[in-house]
Write a protein that holds these residues in place. Sequence first.
Motif, short mmCIF file in Angstrom:
data_model
loop_
_atom_site.label_atom_id
_atom_site.label_comp_id
_atom_site.label_asym_id
_atom_site.label_seq_id
_atom_site.Cartn_x
_atom_site.Cartn_y
_atom_site.Cartn_z
N GLY A 1 1.01 0.43 6.12
CA GLY A 1 1.87 -0.44 6.41
C GLY A 1 1.66 -1.62 5.40
O GLY A 1 0.69 -0.88 4.84
N ARG A 2 2.33 -2.81 5.98
CA ARG A 2 1.71 -3.76 4.89
C ARG A 2 0.67 -4.12 4.27
O ARG A 2 0.01 -4.94 3.80
CB ARG A 2 2.94 -4.49 4.90
N THR A 3 0.32 -4.20 6.20
CA THR A 3 -1.32 -4.86 6.01
C THR A 3 -1.93 -3.43 7.02
O THR A 3 -1.70 -2.59 7.72
CB THR A 3 -1.42 -5.90 7.22
N GLU A 4 -3.15 -3.58 6.68
CA GLU A 4 -4.18 -2.92 7.32
C GLU A 4 -4.13 -2.89 8.75
O GLU A 4 -3.95 -1.41 9.48
CB GLU A 4 -5.72 -2.71 7.04
N LYS A 5 -4.19 -4.00 9.51
CA LYS A 5 -3.31 -3.98 10.85
C LYS A 5 -2.14 -2.78 11.12
O LYS A 5 -2.65 -2.44 12.42
CB LYS A 5 -3.43 -5.60 11.19
N GLU A 6 -1.54 -3.29 10.60
CA GLU A 6 0.14 -2.75 10.64
C GLU A 6 -0.53 -1.06 10.45
O GLU A 6 0.78 -0.34 11.52
CB GLU A 6 1.42 -2.99 9.70
N GLU B 1 -2.48 0.22 11.52
CA GLU B 1 -3.64 0.56 12.36
C GLU B 1 -2.35 1.30 13.96
O GLU B 1 -2.73 1.64 14.51
CB GLU B 1 -4.95 0.16 12.67
N GLY C 1 -4.30 2.52 6.06
CA GLY C 1 -4.07 1.76 5.59
C GLY C 1 -2.91 0.57 4.85
O GLY C 1 -2.07 1.25 4.75
N SER C 2 -3.42 -0.37 4.37
CA SER C 2 -2.50 -0.50 3.29
C SER C 2 -2.28 -0.59 2.21
O SER C 2 -2.87 0.54 1.90
CB SER C 2 -3.21 -2.28 3.04
N GLU D 1 -2.48 -0.99 -1.15
CA GLU D 1 -3.64 -0.94 -2.13
C GLU D 1 -4.71 -0.37 -1.27
O GLU D 1 -5.35 -0.06 -2.48
CB GLU D 1 -3.97 -2.30 -1.92
N GLN D 2 -5.21 -0.40 0.11
CA GLN D 2 -6.53 0.34 0.41
C GLN D 2 -5.90 2.21 0.11
O GLN D 2 -6.78 3.20 -0.23
CB GLN D 2 -6.41 0.88 1.73
#
Length: 452
Positions: free
Chosen positions: A285-290, A292, A369-370, A372-373
């Motif tokens: 996702g664009r962020t880790e939260k997205e 998850e 993850g994002s 980057e992750q």
Amino acid sequence: MKPMRIYAFDMNCVGHINHGLWTHPRDTALNYTDLDYWVDFARTAERGKLDGVFLADVVGVYDLYKGSPETSIRTAAQIPVNDPIIPLSAMAYVTKHLGFGVTVNTTYEPPFLFARRMSTLDHLTKGRIGWNIVTGYLDSAARSMGMERQPDHDARYDAAEEYLEVVYKLWEGSWDDDAVKRDKVGRLFADPSKVWAVRHEGSHYRMDGIHLSEPSPQRTPLLFQAGASARGQDFAARHAECVFIASPTLQGARPLTEALRQRAVHFGRQADDLSILNLITVVVGRTEKEAEDKLEDYRRHASVEASLAHYSSSIGIDLSKFGLDEPIEQKTTNANQSALAVVSGKPAMTPRQIIDQMVLGSRQKPMVGSPEQIADCLQVWVEEGGVDGFNLARTVAPESLRDFVDLVIPVLQERGLFKTDYAEGTLRQKLFGRGDGRLPSSHPAAAFRHHE
């Protein structure tokens, strides 16, 4: 670190590795019978500069679980499954550089006709075709082909060794490099003195005939292999150029990659003659939260039952016969030896432990993850696991491939970990950056060439 290699992994069916996700409302795998589905898939992969797409195949049905194919049929666990070769010409037509790997089973395909089919694809793709060599592991496939059961594991590899000798003779030795003249004025298409009949009489195959195709750009297609048993590793180290592994852990990858390269050297090849790719599933996702949140959304559609049906046939053991906490201690079957070794090792796994791993209806846990992750994780796998790249399994199609191309690839490119454009040449030249597109002289196929 040299740029990593990445292939999009799929199969000409509804449900492939991550079972049940075809039921997700955004998934379009139900369109697998539509050529536009495959053309769009190829275009997306090339837009991301992926090295290729790899289409798996199986010629039987998973019928061991509960003693019936019912579960597999109901959940679309790689059934129905169509021929993986047919869509490739169209996929090649709408792309310029993308490579294509296709699985074909040596146990059931006559080598003479198969050699022509692959030469034809090598011509039509301008040298972008690869062959994943498999020997099969399903008794249901053997019965479908008129046999009582499949040959024993090592016997299948023995026959495959001879199969390769036959197709090497056809691809590499039947036509000299200068046999084809195309001389309209002299009315000479090819010099008959430079075209040779292949005569072979062995334990498994007999033939006497001229290869029906003129030499294609690579002659022998790029050779893929995924055998992970001791016998399979020897086979891969001797013949393969690109080896697929499915290590679930980073720690398990390094010993396997080192062993494969050492075996290649033992067979007179170079350690870097092998490009080793590990199977991965990515939820980004664009962020880790997205990411998850996306994983939790996907999980609601995953099918543990379909995965157990697939896994049962893979290891040759009906998992429905075990209690949830009963160790699976059977050490030998006539199915997939490496998959069996994972569950029957020390300590032996239980069905509950296997189910716990099936996050997305697969026995492989996803990277989540994002961008980057995910890039961090892939980089560690290359640096510490010894792999050259990855075979990217689909989750929700085509969303998962688009997400990877749009989110992860740019980060890898910014870090210098992935190419920003394709090299010229055949699939073999793109992969290894050397030679004329032909197999190197250290490869066993080279022994069958005329007039080196």
